[in-house]
Design a protein around this motif. Structure first.
Motif, PDB file in Angstrom:
ATOM      1  N   ASN A 197       0.839  -1.116  -0.236  1.00  0.00           N
ATOM      2  CA  ASN A 197      -0.056  -0.071  -0.189  1.00  0.00           C
ATOM      3  C   ASN A 197       0.724   1.180  -0.100  1.00  0.00           C
ATOM      4  OD1 ASN A 197      -2.691  -1.205  -0.044  1.00  0.00           O
ATOM      5  ND2 ASN A 197      -2.167  -1.622   2.323  1.00  0.00           N
ATOM      6  N   VAL A 198       0.587   2.331  -0.810  1.00  0.00           N
ATOM      7  CA  VAL A 198       1.438   3.191  -1.023  1.00  0.00           C
ATOM      8  C   VAL A 198       0.497   4.565  -0.696  1.00  0.00           C
ATOM      9  CG1 VAL A 198       2.992   4.858  -2.356  1.00  0.00           C
ATOM     10  CG2 VAL A 198       2.873   2.447  -2.750  1.00  0.00           C
ATOM     11  N   ARG A 199       0.530   5.365   0.347  1.00  0.00           N
ATOM     12  CA  ARG A 199      -0.145   6.401   0.369  1.00  0.00           C
ATOM     13  C   ARG A 199       0.178   7.550  -0.378  1.00  0.00           C
ATOM     14  NH1 ARG A 199      -3.464   7.043   4.409  1.00  0.00           N
ATOM     15  NH2 ARG A 199      -3.443   5.554   5.950  1.00  0.00           N
ATOM     16  N   PHE A 200      -1.026   8.176  -1.097  1.00  0.00           N
ATOM     17  CA  PHE A 200      -0.759   9.395  -1.736  1.00  0.00           C
ATOM     18  C   PHE A 200      -1.865  10.415  -1.617  1.00  0.00           C
ATOM     19  CE2 PHE A 200      -4.595   7.896  -4.139  1.00  0.00           C
ATOM     20  CZ  PHE A 200      -4.989   8.898  -4.806  1.00  0.00           C
ATOM     21  N   ALA A 201      -1.394  11.675  -1.742  1.00  0.00           N
ATOM     22  CA  ALA A 201      -2.384  12.795  -1.473  1.00  0.00           C
ATOM     23  C   ALA A 201      -1.976  13.561  -2.743  1.00  0.00           C
ATOM     24  CB  ALA A 201      -2.250  13.525  -0.131  1.00  0.00           C
ATOM     25  N   GLY A 202      -3.002  14.530  -3.212  1.00  0.00           N
ATOM     26  CA  GLY A 202      -2.769  15.213  -4.279  1.00  0.00           C
ATOM     27  C   GLY A 202      -3.365  14.993  -5.600  1.00  0.00           C
ATOM     28  N   GLU A 203      -3.125  15.852  -6.640  1.00  0.00           N
ATOM     29  CA  GLU A 203      -3.996  16.127  -7.633  1.00  0.00           C
ATOM     30  C   GLU A 203      -3.581  15.022  -8.587  1.00  0.00           C
ATOM     31  OE1 GLU A 203      -2.854  19.746  -6.679  1.00  0.00           O
ATOM     32  OE2 GLU A 203      -4.199  18.542  -5.286  1.00  0.00           O
ATOM     33  N   HIS A 204      -2.151  14.608  -9.041  1.00  0.00           N
ATOM     34  CA  HIS A 204      -1.800  13.782  -9.814  1.00  0.00           C
ATOM     35  C   HIS A 204      -1.915  12.528  -9.604  1.00  0.00           C
ATOM     36  CE1 HIS A 204       0.174  17.513 -11.578  1.00  0.00           C
ATOM     37  NE2 HIS A 204       0.911  17.519 -10.108  1.00  0.00           N
ATOM     38  N   ASP A 205      -2.758  11.733 -10.410  1.00  0.00           N
ATOM     39  CA  ASP A 205      -3.064  10.268 -10.500  1.00  0.00           C
ATOM     40  C   ASP A 205      -1.824   9.411 -10.718  1.00  0.00           C
ATOM     41  OD1 ASP A 205      -3.810   7.726 -10.594  1.00  0.00           O
ATOM     42  OD2 ASP A 205      -5.606   8.016 -11.786  1.00  0.00           O
ATOM     43  N   PRO A 206      -1.141   8.964  -9.825  1.00  0.00           N
ATOM     44  CA  PRO A 206       0.065   8.132 -10.153  1.00  0.00           C
ATOM     45  C   PRO A 206      -0.328   6.927 -10.944  1.00  0.00           C
ATOM     46  CG  PRO A 206      -0.330   8.267  -7.855  1.00  0.00           C
ATOM     47  CD  PRO A 206      -1.304   8.784  -8.487  1.00  0.00           C
ATOM     48  N   LEU A 207      -1.443   6.453 -11.146  1.00  0.00           N
ATOM     49  CA  LEU A 207      -1.705   5.442 -12.055  1.00  0.00           C
ATOM     50  C   LEU A 207      -1.505   5.793 -13.408  1.00  0.00           C
ATOM     51  CD1 LEU A 207      -4.713   3.444 -10.379  1.00  0.00           C
ATOM     52  CD2 LEU A 207      -2.218   3.206 -10.216  1.00  0.00           C
ATOM     53  N   GLU A 208      -1.698   7.227 -13.875  1.00  0.00           N
ATOM     54  CA  GLU A 208      -1.465   7.694 -15.195  1.00  0.00           C
ATOM     55  C   GLU A 208      -0.109   8.177 -15.620  1.00  0.00           C
ATOM     56  OE1 GLU A 208      -4.044   8.037 -17.508  1.00  0.00           O
ATOM     57  OE2 GLU A 208      -5.022   6.733 -15.863  1.00  0.00           O
ATOM     58  N   SER A 209       0.879   7.815 -14.517  1.00  0.00           N
ATOM     59  CA  SER A 209       2.245   8.358 -14.790  1.00  0.00           C
ATOM     60  C   SER A 209       2.947   7.362 -15.938  1.00  0.00           C
ATOM     61  CB  SER A 209       2.872   8.482 -13.529  1.00  0.00           C
ATOM     62  OG  SER A 209       4.287   7.810 -13.588  1.00  0.00           O
ATOM     63  N   GLU A 210       3.572   7.832 -16.838  1.00  0.00           N
ATOM     64  CA  GLU A 210       4.284   7.251 -17.898  1.00  0.00           C
ATOM     65  C   GLU A 210       5.225   6.047 -17.175  1.00  0.00           C
ATOM     66  OE1 GLU A 210       3.400   6.540 -20.885  1.00  0.00           O
ATOM     67  OE2 GLU A 210       1.794   8.153 -20.539  1.00  0.00           O
ATOM     68  N   SER A 211       6.140   6.551 -16.126  1.00  0.00           N
ATOM     69  CA  SER A 211       7.032   5.856 -15.526  1.00  0.00           C
ATOM     70  C   SER A 211       6.552   4.539 -14.739  1.00  0.00           C
ATOM     71  CB  SER A 211       7.804   6.654 -14.474  1.00  0.00           C
ATOM     72  OG  SER A 211       7.067   7.151 -13.608  1.00  0.00           O
ATOM     73  N   VAL A 212       5.384   4.927 -14.142  1.00  0.00           N
ATOM     74  CA  VAL A 212       4.649   3.618 -13.311  1.00  0.00           C
ATOM     75  C   VAL A 212       4.161   2.626 -14.263  1.00  0.00           C
ATOM     76  CG1 VAL A 212       2.638   3.082 -11.931  1.00  0.00           C
ATOM     77  CG2 VAL A 212       3.864   5.044 -11.477  1.00  0.00           C
ATOM     78  N   LYS A 213       3.618   3.295 -15.523  1.00  0.00           N
ATOM     79  CA  LYS A 213       3.123   2.409 -16.719  1.00  0.00           C
ATOM     80  C   LYS A 213       4.336   1.482 -16.985  1.00  0.00           C
ATOM     81  CE  LYS A 213      -0.933   5.140 -18.185  1.00  0.00           C
ATOM     82  NZ  LYS A 213      -1.251   5.836 -19.270  1.00  0.00           N
ATOM     83  N   ALA A 214       5.524   2.376 -17.415  1.00  0.00           N
ATOM     84  CA  ALA A 214       6.599   1.373 -17.839  1.00  0.00           C
ATOM     85  C   ALA A 214       7.071   0.322 -16.919  1.00  0.00           C
ATOM     86  CB  ALA A 214       7.693   2.391 -18.127  1.00  0.00           C
ATOM     87  N   VAL A 215       7.187   0.568 -15.625  1.00  0.00           N
ATOM     88  CA  VAL A 215       7.601  -0.573 -14.777  1.00  0.00           C
ATOM     89  C   VAL A 215       6.744  -1.500 -14.663  1.00  0.00           C
ATOM     90  CG1 VAL A 215       8.134  -0.839 -12.355  1.00  0.00           C
ATOM     91  CG2 VAL A 215       8.892   1.220 -13.391  1.00  0.00           C
ATOM     92  N   THR A 216       5.288  -1.278 -14.720  1.00  0.00           N
ATOM     93  CA  THR A 216       4.325  -2.268 -14.630  1.00  0.00           C
ATOM     94  C   THR A 216       4.154  -3.025 -15.701  1.00  0.00           C
ATOM     95  OG1 THR A 216       2.779  -0.588 -13.456  1.00  0.00           O
ATOM     96  CG2 THR A 216       1.838  -2.576 -14.295  1.00  0.00           C
ATOM     97  N   ALA A 217       4.492  -2.578 -16.848  1.00  0.00           N
ATOM     98  CA  ALA A 217       4.700  -3.466 -18.358  1.00  0.00           C
ATOM     99  C   ALA A 217       6.119  -4.291 -17.970  1.00  0.00           C
ATOM    100  CB  ALA A 217       4.764  -2.571 -19.341  1.00  0.00           C
TER     101      ALA A 217
END
Length: 444
Positions: A375-395
């Motif tokens: 579980n990663v806590r997040f607060a703020g407007e940016h959606d980490p799930l939309e981030s290119e770097s997160v998508k790349a690591v997931t792929a």
């Protein structure tokens, strides 16, 4: 869903004393719900709660709001969430309201509604209530005001209902069961149900003081139960959460048995008895081992989004009767309308007694794959799930698993968390991949 201001996936929830879980908001909510329900003709609403200290304050606020709108409230006192769904049906009430934050800590609380049929309120009713919330409170004529009453035999009625879901020709004689009620709403229900069916019961987590609900006990923390099962040389242990809609189990060796394994046991027993009727619904979090084990039995399986309301929707869409989340929400539509921890545990106990098998052996047909959840806590407007770097690591992680595992990233419906789940055959590999993705999410 997204256009709602207050209602989440599971009612309205938050920290007590902070909006929206304040006496004035809940008073207004009671009034708004009362206005909407009054249009449907009935004048009675059931109010149940778990054992949190804030339940007293919130139930009186709700009752005042309902009364102002002309609806009468019947209090049940501390009762499991599924008991309110059941009692709402049997009392022909217009709605049932549960004051509970389920498995959360004591200083959270929440409000959740059931329809006259014992199901979650339809979306349009929730939306109508939100619309009323925008208006100023008004009061019906004095002669039209609602009254308050208490249902004194609520617990006894629900105990009989639960016992009725266990086959009358069987008994729990000779079984030694440790039951952990999480100092929550099942504390005066579950031990009685099991004792009346013949079990030798050792009850723990049955001394609620308003602040110890879910604290180091119950379905979300099995350590105490595991210790007691081994110490007492019990046949098994049962753990409910604070509001009784979840069940986790412990076998005689102290191993955890989760919602996926419970679902597997109930599905296989249903198949044996010729009562399964269709397939089984799990969620995106259900272990791949469950999917493979059901496939071997020829039982159809499908996944819903995480959340018991989505499991239920998928079950209704398919016309199936059985579904569950791995967190221990088990829905048995042949028995009741909502997830019910006590009823689900009785179905597993039925399989144990009928087959003369231990819980451990009943689980042996299913091999759980290592599943790591970060579980990663997040607060703020940016959606980490939309981030290119997160998508790349997931792929990259998915490529590494090569079809022999799964990666899932999702936002929690109840807390500001991103949940990173990786599952596969090799625990060390799975753990490394999960933490790598989690680090990428944190970096965003």
């Amino acid at each position: 869903m997204s256009n709602r201001k207050y209602f989440g996936t599971d009612g309205i929830r938050g920290k007590v004393g902070e909006a929206p879980i304040t006496p004035d908001f809940v008073l207004k909510l009671g009034w708004a719900a009362g206005k909407v329900l009054a249009r449907q003709g009935s004048r009675k609403v059931l109010i149940g709660k778990d054992t949190r200290i804030s339940g007293y304050m919130l139930e009186s606020a709700l009752e005042a709001g309902l009364a102002a709108a002309g609806l009468s409230a019947a209090f049940t006192g501390p009762m499991p969430t599924p008991a309110i769904a059941y009692l709402t049906r049997t009392f022909r009430a217009e709605a049932g309201i549960v004051i509970s934050a389920s498995h959360n800590p004591f200083d959270d609380n929440g409000i959740k509604f059931f329809s006259a049929e014992g199901t979650k309120l339809p979306d349009e009713v929730e939306e109508a209530i939100e619309l009323e919330m925008e208006k100023p409170i008004t009061c019906v004529e004095s002669a039209e005001l609602g009254r308050a009453s208490r249902i004194v035999d609520a617990a006894g009625r629900y105990i009989e209902f639960c016992k009725g879901t266990f086959p009358s020709e069987l008994s729990l004689n000779g079984l030694k069961i440790v039951v952990d009620c999480a100092n929550g709403a099942t504390y005066h229900i579950a031990p009685n149900v099991l004792r009346e069916l013949g079990a030798n019961v050792i009850a723990i987590g049955v001394q609620p003081d308003g602040m110890n609900i879910n604290k180091d006990c119950g379905a979300t923390d099995l350590r105490l139960l595991q210790h007691r099962v081994l110490e007492e040389k019990a046949d098994l242990g049962l753990a409910y959460d604070g509001d009784g809609d979840r069940i986790m189990m412990v076998d005689h060796l102290g191993h955890k048995v989760d919602g996926d394994q419970i679902l597997y046991i109930i599905a296989r027993e249903g198949l044996r008895q010729g009562q399964l009727r269709g397939g089984v619904v799990g969620t995106l979090m259900s272990n791949m081992g469950l999917e493979l084990a059901l496939k071997q039995l020829g039982i159809p399986f499908t996944r819903a989004k995480v959340g018991d309301r989505y499991v239920l929707e998928k079950m209704q869409e398919k016309g199936w009767r059985l579904g569950a989340e791995n967190s221990g929400h088990v829905i048995l539509l042949d028995k009741t309308t909502t997830g019910d921890g006590i009823v689900a545990s009785l179905q597993v106990l039925t399989a144990i007694v009928r087959n003369h098998m231990t819980l451990h052996d009943l689980c042996s047909g299913m091999k759980m794959l290592p599943q790591i959840l970060v579980n990663v806590r997040f607060a703020g407007e940016h959606d980490p799930l939309e981030s290119e770097s997160v998508k790349a690591v997931t792929a990259e992680a998915e490529k590494t698993l090569a079809g022999r595992g799964r990666v899932l990233l999702r936002k929690s419906g109840t807390e500001p968390l991103i949940r990173v789940m990786v599952e596969g055959e090799d625990e060390a590999q799975v753990s490394a991949l999960a933490h790598k993705i989690a680090d990428a999410v944190k970096a965003v």
